[in-house]
Design an enzyme around this catalytic site. Structure first.
Site, PDB file in Angstrom:
ATOM      1  N   ASP A  69       0.860  -1.172   0.000  1.00  0.00           N
ATOM      2  CA  ASP A  69       0.000   0.000   0.000  1.00  0.00           C
ATOM      3  C   ASP A  69       0.899   1.226   0.000  1.00  0.00           C
ATOM      4  O   ASP A  69       1.699   1.409   0.918  1.00  0.00           O
ATOM      5  CB  ASP A  69      -0.851  -0.054   1.283  1.00  0.00           C
ATOM      6  N   GLU A 111      -2.394   0.139  -4.550  1.00  0.00           N
ATOM      7  CA  GLU A 111      -2.456  -1.058  -3.723  1.00  0.00           C
ATOM      8  C   GLU A 111      -2.398  -2.314  -4.566  1.00  0.00           C
ATOM      9  O   GLU A 111      -2.997  -2.355  -5.649  1.00  0.00           O
ATOM     10  CB  GLU A 111      -3.823  -1.095  -3.024  1.00  0.00           C
TER      11      GLU A 111
END
Length: 439
Positions: free
Chosen positions: A11, A106
């Site tokens: 992330d 992500e």
DNA sequence: TCTGGGGTCCTAGGACCC
DNA sequence: TCTGGGGTCCTAGGACCC
């Protein structure tokens, strides 16, 4: 859940804001807010400096300005984000071909194909650090948080534990003790509505959830959700990392600073959006059968209307036309804050192939099946005239049959009828190109 | 002047078919 | 003629995610 910790979740930290700070050194170390800057804009990403003032994603920009007036408020530069994202995904794919992007910032990586040797904690940490370093190099200094675990769920929870710029490895066997004290909202799919239902049933933590029977959970939140929750509460998660996910729909929508009341303006906006949707469909070689409009009224009630064509289209005038006729069904007299057009029921082939492939199952309500001809004569969206029915336009065509949707300026959209493509009663009455001019 | 934009998945009811 | 059940497709709405 796997025997080894071989799922990685990465992330990027405050991604959009971080790209802005990277590209504009004067913003470094300062609060940066990326999002809509109009009267009804919301925050997409806040830099960590801005978060210190309580600015959060999804907050209205108005409120963000009140909390942090000295922040730099920027609209997104999606080209730069996409480019940066591509560089990150390339770094991940160098580790394993099984990379599933969830968004620009992500992704999951399946480490099973990576040549890791042992999956002991030291090896995994080294791999995670190597990836984070690779991302930093490939992006000009962006930091990422990484989680590694025995499933997607655990990897994702792990990446959240030491944000920003962190790395957490959750070793096999330790999952449930990690999850039990956490609030139910750590479980993906548990948002405000579900959390509230669970709260009313006295369920707050994952440990609470674990004590609830499957039947009870299904009763509380429904079949699919209930079974999912029952498993995830026990850290049971066998979802695979899927590198190729098919697009299911394409849509364009817009919220306007002041509510719309002028129907002809709304028609023009829908027409323009239909053009954008068609362009994106074509760019990806897609076409779809179901056209949906979305309308958000002044009081935030959201309506949708959809219609399904006999065959897929990527044709802007057809999509525009259907969108406009769907709008006719709705009472918008109170004002409209959002309008949108979408296409779903996607096929990765276009309508012309109907004529060259073997016959599909689907039948028309008019029987005679002629040899496939007239391909260019009856293009979808084309205006036609019928001796008795009057004016209409081609809704779909194939196998010697043309389906027409009739409409008049006075009464709006009318009935749908099918005719043999060579019917003498049916004729094109003007070229379709005059259609679709935005207001 | 609270509340974006691009998506995914699920539910529920009705039509229609077997 | 009545009773049913299951499956699929379509539509509308809602929850959720980033």
């Amino acid at each position: 859940m796997r025997a080894q910790a071989s799922v990685l979740h990465l992330d990027l930290d405050a991604f959009f804001a971080a790209v802005e700070q990277r590209d504009k050194p004067s913003l470094r170390g300062k609060p940066v807010v990326v999002g809509g800057v109009g009267g009804r804009g919301v925050v997409s990403t806040a830099s960590y400096e801005a978060r210190r003032y309580g600015v959060r994603s999804a907050m209205s920009t108005r409120e963000a300005r009140a909390r942090c007036p000295h922040a730099a408020f920027l609209t997104g530069r999606f080209h730069a984000y996409r480019e940066t994202s591509r560089a990150v995904m390339a770094v991940l794919r160098a580790v394993s071909p099984l990379v599933e992007p969830l968004s620009l910032d992500e992704a999951f990586v399946d480490l099973a194909p990576a040549e890791l040797g042992d999956h002991d904690e030291t090896t995994l940490r080294a791999m995670g650090e190597r990836l984070r370093e690779g991302v930093k190099e490939a992006t000009g200094g962006l930091t990422a948080s990484v989680g590694i675990g025995t499933s997607k769920f655990i990897a994702k929870v792990a990446s959240d534990l030491d944000k920003p710029d962190g790395l957490v490895v959750v070793m096999p066997g330790t999952e449930t003790e990690l999850l039990r004290p956490m609030h139910v909202t750590v479980i993906p799919g548990v948002g405000p509505a579900t959390a509230e239902r669970l709260r009313r049933a006295g369920i707050h933590t994952v440990a609470d959830l674990e004590t609830v029977s499957l039947d009870e959970l299904v009763r509380l939140v429904g079949r699919a959700h209930g079974t999912g929750l029952h498993a995830l509460a026990r850290a049971e998660d066998d979802r695979a990392v899927e590198p190729e996910r098919e697009t299911k729909s394409v849509s364009v929508e817009g919220t306007y600073d002041t509510d719309l009341t002028d129907r002809s303006l709304m028609s023009g906006l829908l027409t323009r959006q239909a053009g954008q949707v068609a362009e994106r469909l074509r760019k990806h070689g897609l076409s779809g059968r179901t056209i949906t409009i979305k309308v958000r009224l002044h009081d935030f009630t959201t309506l949708s209307r959809s219609t399904t064509l006999p065959s897929p289209t990527d044709h802007a005038p057809t999509i525009a036309r259907l969108a406009r006729s769907l709008l006719e069904e709705l009472d918008t007299s109170g004002g409209v804050r959002l309008l949108g057009v979408g296409v779903s029921g996607l096929a990765d082939w276009i309508q012309e192939e109907l004529f060259t492939d073997e016959e599909p199952e689907q039948e028309q309500d008019v029987a005679p099946v002629e040899p496939p001809t007239q391909r260019s004569t009856w293009a979808p969206g084309m205006d036609v005239e019928h001796t008795e029915m009057g004016r209409g336009w081609v809704w779909g065509s194939g196998r010697g049959v043309v389906t027409v949707r009739f409409e008049t300026a006075q009464t709006g959209p009318g009935p749908v009828r099918s005719y043999p493509a060579d019917s003498p009663d049916l004729a094109p009455w003007r070229p379709p190109e005059t259609d679709g001019a935005p207001v």
